[in-house]
Design a protein around this motif. Sequence first.
Motif, mmCIF file in Angstrom:
data_model
loop_
_atom_site.group_PDB
_atom_site.id
_atom_site.type_symbol
_atom_site.label_atom_id
_atom_site.label_comp_id
_atom_site.label_asym_id
_atom_site.label_seq_id
_atom_site.Cartn_x
_atom_site.Cartn_y
_atom_site.Cartn_z
ATOM 1 N N ASN A 156 -23.766 -3.300 30.320
ATOM 2 C CA ASN A 156 -22.775 -3.445 29.255
ATOM 3 C C ASN A 156 -23.491 -3.271 27.923
ATOM 4 O OD1 ASN A 156 -20.114 -4.502 30.529
ATOM 5 N ND2 ASN A 156 -21.727 -5.695 31.530
ATOM 6 N N ARG A 157 -22.931 -2.430 27.070
ATOM 7 C CA ARG A 157 -23.554 -2.218 25.770
ATOM 8 C C ARG A 157 -22.536 -1.543 24.852
ATOM 9 N NH1 ARG A 157 -25.481 3.540 24.641
ATOM 10 N NH2 ARG A 157 -23.892 4.562 25.876
ATOM 11 N N LYS A 158 -22.896 -1.447 23.576
ATOM 12 C CA LYS A 158 -22.026 -0.837 22.591
ATOM 13 C C LYS A 158 -22.210 0.676 22.621
ATOM 14 C CE LYS A 158 -20.822 -1.026 17.669
ATOM 15 N NZ LYS A 158 -21.146 -1.633 16.346
ATOM 16 N N ALA A 159 -21.098 1.420 22.609
ATOM 17 C CA ALA A 159 -21.155 2.878 22.625
ATOM 18 C C ALA A 159 -21.615 3.407 21.277
ATOM 19 C CB ALA A 159 -19.788 3.457 22.987
ATOM 20 N N GLY A 160 -21.977 4.702 21.245
ATOM 21 C CA GLY A 160 -22.344 5.348 19.995
ATOM 22 C C GLY A 160 -23.689 6.051 20.042
ATOM 23 N N LEU A 161 -24.592 5.591 20.912
ATOM 24 C CA LEU A 161 -25.896 6.231 21.089
ATOM 25 C C LEU A 161 -26.135 6.489 22.568
ATOM 26 C CD1 LEU A 161 -28.221 4.051 18.789
ATOM 27 C CD2 LEU A 161 -27.261 6.292 18.236
ATOM 28 N N THR A 162 -26.793 7.589 22.889
ATOM 29 C CA THR A 162 -27.284 7.800 24.248
ATOM 30 C C THR A 162 -28.537 6.954 24.439
ATOM 31 O OG1 THR A 162 -26.424 10.046 24.399
ATOM 32 C CG2 THR A 162 -28.237 9.482 25.865
ATOM 33 N N PHE A 163 -28.569 6.191 25.523
ATOM 34 C CA PHE A 163 -29.738 5.362 25.827
ATOM 35 C C PHE A 163 -30.514 6.007 26.978
ATOM 36 C CE2 PHE A 163 -27.731 2.403 23.161
ATOM 37 C CZ PHE A 163 -28.579 1.320 22.933
ATOM 38 N N PHE A 164 -31.835 6.055 26.821
ATOM 39 C CA PHE A 164 -32.730 6.433 27.903
ATOM 40 C C PHE A 164 -33.518 5.196 28.286
ATOM 41 C CE2 PHE A 164 -31.986 10.504 25.746
ATOM 42 C CZ PHE A 164 -31.534 11.251 26.823
ATOM 43 N N LEU A 165 -33.177 4.634 29.448
ATOM 44 C CA LEU A 165 -33.723 3.352 29.866
ATOM 45 C C LEU A 165 -34.843 3.539 30.882
ATOM 46 C CD1 LEU A 165 -30.356 1.390 30.326
ATOM 47 C CD2 LEU A 165 -31.827 1.509 28.289
ATOM 48 N N LYS A 166 -35.903 2.756 30.722
ATOM 49 C CA LYS A 166 -36.993 2.759 31.696
ATOM 50 C C LYS A 166 -36.443 2.242 33.018
ATOM 51 C CE LYS A 166 -39.471 1.235 27.655
ATOM 52 N NZ LYS A 166 -39.919 0.018 26.954
ATOM 53 N N ALA A 167 -36.694 2.988 34.070
ATOM 54 C CA ALA A 167 -36.050 2.653 35.343
ATOM 55 C C ALA A 167 -36.951 3.043 36.502
ATOM 56 C CB ALA A 167 -34.699 3.363 35.447
ATOM 57 N N LYS A 168 -36.564 2.555 37.667
ATOM 58 C CA LYS A 168 -37.289 2.891 38.888
ATOM 59 C C LYS A 168 -36.295 3.212 39.988
ATOM 60 C CE LYS A 168 -40.907 1.283 42.039
ATOM 61 N NZ LYS A 168 -41.870 0.200 42.350
ATOM 62 N N VAL A 169 -36.444 4.383 40.593
ATOM 63 C CA VAL A 169 -35.611 4.748 41.738
ATOM 64 C C VAL A 169 -36.292 4.253 42.997
ATOM 65 C CG1 VAL A 169 -34.682 6.644 43.105
ATOM 66 C CG2 VAL A 169 -34.554 6.731 40.612
ATOM 67 N N GLU A 170 -35.532 3.463 43.754
ATOM 68 C CA GLU A 170 -36.068 2.861 44.971
ATOM 69 C C GLU A 170 -34.931 2.719 45.967
ATOM 70 O OE1 GLU A 170 -39.607 -0.324 45.371
ATOM 71 O OE2 GLU A 170 -37.785 -1.095 44.434
ATOM 72 N N ASN A 171 -35.171 3.156 47.212
ATOM 73 C CA ASN A 171 -34.174 3.063 48.277
ATOM 74 C C ASN A 171 -32.843 3.698 47.875
ATOM 75 O OD1 ASN A 171 -36.008 1.595 49.916
ATOM 76 N ND2 ASN A 171 -35.448 -0.308 48.864
ATOM 77 N N GLY A 172 -32.931 4.830 47.177
ATOM 78 C CA GLY A 172 -31.722 5.576 46.843
ATOM 79 C C GLY A 172 -30.902 5.012 45.707
ATOM 80 N N GLU A 173 -31.432 4.014 44.985
ATOM 81 C CA GLU A 173 -30.714 3.434 43.853
ATOM 82 C C GLU A 173 -31.629 3.403 42.633
ATOM 83 O OE1 GLU A 173 -27.635 0.161 45.625
ATOM 84 O OE2 GLU A 173 -29.756 -0.427 45.549
ATOM 85 N N VAL A 174 -31.023 3.382 41.447
ATOM 86 C CA VAL A 174 -31.809 3.307 40.226
ATOM 87 C C VAL A 174 -31.734 1.886 39.679
ATOM 88 C CG1 VAL A 174 -29.892 4.209 38.834
ATOM 89 C CG2 VAL A 174 -32.209 4.240 37.919
ATOM 90 N N HIS A 175 -32.899 1.294 39.499
ATOM 91 C CA HIS A 175 -33.021 -0.072 39.008
ATOM 92 C C HIS A 175 -33.465 -0.028 37.541
ATOM 93 C CE1 HIS A 175 -32.913 -1.916 43.117
ATOM 94 N NE2 HIS A 175 -33.330 -0.692 43.431
ATOM 95 N N ILE A 176 -32.678 -0.636 36.660
ATOM 96 C CA ILE A 176 -33.044 -0.724 35.255
ATOM 97 C C ILE A 176 -34.068 -1.840 35.096
ATOM 98 C CG2 ILE A 176 -32.202 -0.979 32.908
ATOM 99 C CD1 ILE A 176 -31.146 1.494 34.466
ATOM 100 N N LEU A 177 -35.190 -1.542 34.466
ATOM 101 C CA LEU A 177 -36.293 -2.489 34.382
ATOM 102 C C LEU A 177 -36.179 -3.375 33.146
ATOM 103 C CD1 LEU A 177 -39.189 -0.074 35.396
ATOM 104 C CD2 LEU A 177 -38.009 -1.739 36.845
ATOM 105 N N PRO A 178 -36.722 -4.581 33.206
ATOM 106 C CA PRO A 178 -36.776 -5.410 31.997
ATOM 107 C C PRO A 178 -37.775 -4.841 31.004
ATOM 108 C CG PRO A 178 -37.960 -6.453 33.805
ATOM 109 C CD PRO A 178 -37.276 -5.258 34.388
ATOM 110 N N GLY A 179 -37.676 -5.286 29.742
ATOM 111 C CA GLY A 179 -38.608 -4.820 28.722
ATOM 112 C C GLY A 179 -38.199 -3.497 28.126
ATOM 113 N N GLN A 180 -36.915 -3.370 27.743
ATOM 114 C CA GLN A 180 -36.418 -2.108 27.197
ATOM 115 C C GLN A 180 -36.660 -1.971 25.695
ATOM 116 O OE1 GLN A 180 -35.241 0.478 28.858
ATOM 117 N NE2 GLN A 180 -35.415 -0.534 30.859
ATOM 118 N N GLU A 181 -37.220 -2.976 25.047
ATOM 119 C CA GLU A 181 -37.507 -2.873 23.621
ATOM 120 C C GLU A 181 -38.448 -1.688 23.376
ATOM 121 O OE1 GLU A 181 -37.128 -7.204 24.855
ATOM 122 O OE2 GLU A 181 -38.340 -5.492 25.469
ATOM 123 N N SER A 182 -38.278 -1.035 22.224
ATOM 124 C CA SER A 182 -39.051 0.182 21.958
ATOM 125 C C SER A 182 -40.543 -0.088 21.846
ATOM 126 C CB SER A 182 -38.539 0.856 20.690
ATOM 127 O OG SER A 182 -38.648 -0.003 19.577
#
Length: 391
Positions: A332-358
């Motif tokens: 859940n987030r506010k629209a208006g910017l495209t976000f590229f989030l650090k993530a890990k694909v594992e077992n066929g799913e994408v997991h959003i990782l903690p520590g997304q601050e720039s």
Amino acid sequence: MISVKEAKSILKANIPRGPIKKIPLNAAMDKIIAESIKSTMDVPSFDNSAMDGYALAWDDQQTIWELTDEIAAGDNKKHVLDKGKACRIFTGAPVPKGADTVIPQEWVKKEGKTISFEKNRFQKGNHIRTKGAQTKVADVIIEKDQIISPGSIGLLASVGIAEIPVYSPPSVGIIITGNELKPLGQALDFGQIYNANGPVLEAYLNKLGITNIQHYQALDEPNLLQAEIDKALLKNDFVLLSGGISVGDYDYVKSGLENAGVHQLFYKIKQRPGKPLYVGLKENKVVFALPGNPSSVITCFNQYVKPSILQWMGYSDPWQASEIIPLADNINRKAGLTFFLKAKVENGEVHILPGQESFNLIAFGTANCFAEIPEEVEQLDLGDHISVYYW
């Protein structure tokens, strides 16, 4: 400020392909063929046996053949087989003049110097690979813009081709700006940080097969920076700058590029991280001025620099996402910017990782991709499909 989609569209329309050069076949793996390749010879270059067996001239009336000769692979004599005779032959050996059929050895009954076989199992022409059956001289064997694989290297080698034309990888200059940066291996003074962007950019370039890399360091002083920009543009196809592209009092990169005659394609993208991205051209030279933050550098490199370099090297469409796969999290987030989030694909799913601050790099220790959240999207639920980009 433009959208991510607009930025990629501009780059796709403006990044040129690199110059064509010939390289040795053994250095061509994963390169893109710049011109269609034609065969230099017929393949096979002579009629040859597809089996270990016996070569003969088929005769519907004959039942027994007298053995007269033996031909092994690599035999360069021009053998002639008399009518009604047969000869021992091995796989790959040239078929003698006068023969039109090979009978596999397991179906032959040999008695002294004669052979016989069950004729109803065979017909004229069996088990001979005729000259030019695969390829005739001047046939196109690899089309332009294909990726060279081990199989295609084998094909090219089989017709004697030792060099092939490819799109030349670019030379790249990396300019790191900032008074606060210290080289690795030196002790930090108060207020200083280590130069992480130089090593990470070089690592990503090496992964793309780019080895012609020049490094430049510039303090936040206009004349010194200008000199480094001018040197880098003179010697390199791509110039990557890190830092100094925002709107601070010590950000001199944009004016330095303008002074150097670089034509701006765009400046600033509606994304996070990496909003203050600048891209320009000077003739066929490509300039990326990346933000100084390492997370922004890694994001912008993977989304814009990497596909631009691949396009330069002839790849047909490097702008597509690696995969579209389901989320393992709710977003859940506010629209208006495209976000590229650090993530890990594992077992066929994408997991959003903690520590997304720039500023936070810790997620890069385990991440293997970016997950893209389009600018218009406010909510994504577990199981929703999103685009991911592997690095």
